[in-house]
Design an enzyme around this catalytic site. Sequence first.
Site, mmCIF file in Angstrom:
data_model
loop_
_atom_site.group_PDB
_atom_site.id
_atom_site.type_symbol
_atom_site.label_atom_id
_atom_site.label_comp_id
_atom_site.label_asym_id
_atom_site.label_seq_id
_atom_site.Cartn_x
_atom_site.Cartn_y
_atom_site.Cartn_z
ATOM 1 N N ASP A 25 39.842 35.354 41.134
ATOM 2 C CA ASP A 25 39.953 36.768 41.448
ATOM 3 C C ASP A 25 41.307 36.964 42.141
ATOM 4 O O ASP A 25 41.915 35.991 42.613
ATOM 5 C CB ASP A 25 38.801 37.151 42.379
ATOM 6 C CG ASP A 25 38.944 38.532 42.968
ATOM 7 O OD1 ASP A 25 39.213 39.474 42.203
ATOM 8 O OD2 ASP A 25 38.784 38.665 44.193
ATOM 9 N N ASP A 27 42.389 40.135 44.516
ATOM 10 C CA ASP A 27 42.322 40.689 45.871
ATOM 11 C C ASP A 27 41.328 39.914 46.740
ATOM 12 O O ASP A 27 40.182 39.689 46.344
ATOM 13 C CB ASP A 27 41.918 42.160 45.817
ATOM 14 C CG ASP A 27 42.954 43.019 45.122
ATOM 15 O OD1 ASP A 27 42.937 44.236 45.319
ATOM 16 O OD2 ASP A 27 43.786 42.476 44.366
#
Length: 225
Positions: A25, A27
């Site tokens: 991922d 953020d």
Amino acid sequence: MRVAGGRGASVDAMPSPIRFLVVLDADSTLIRNEVIELIADEVGRGAEIAAATEAAMRGEVDFATSLRSRVHALAGVPVSSFARVLARIQPTPGVRELIEAVHSRGGRVGVVSGGFHEILDTIAPELGVDAWRANRLAVSEGMLTGSVDGEIVDAEGKAVALRAWAADAGLPLSRTIAIGDGANDLRMMADAGLGVAFNAKPAVRERADVVVGPVDLAEVIALLP
């Protein structure tokens, strides 16, 4: 080969041969920040958006619905402000060490994000990421319109990217590792050979194969094949 791709709905190819694949991922995983909150700061709505983002990451609301609502709050932000946003981005400690270790062992690194190409297209190549996929913000006359341009990269979109990158590289899913922090990472973590909760919400820690506590991606190196 590092390819950023065009729109949020596209999936980028990875070179072959590859020994294994690590997908992160963006953020709060690849980087410490939540980019949408930084953009919202440009119109004084950072705190409001932060609360909505937290709820989405805990899985309390549908991600795509939440993202559309949060992006709507960005209407009117000038594209020129992205330079200030980029200046505030903080790569997660250990990220460069992890990417270097993956590459040295014959692996590749992908990043799939519910965030935005407008930021990831700069950050990903700087960190040595091999392929990435994210949402794209609609723009008119140099301003954000408050909508997402194209299909939203949600939990299923992340899982699709992981599966597609693995297929492109001729890898079984057992040779993949997915690393994430929020509820929208759970599907790709479930599909991967190893799902790693990093800096993660409680629901993600409960369902992960491995939980990494310290906010240091170098801790993941020990899990690489």
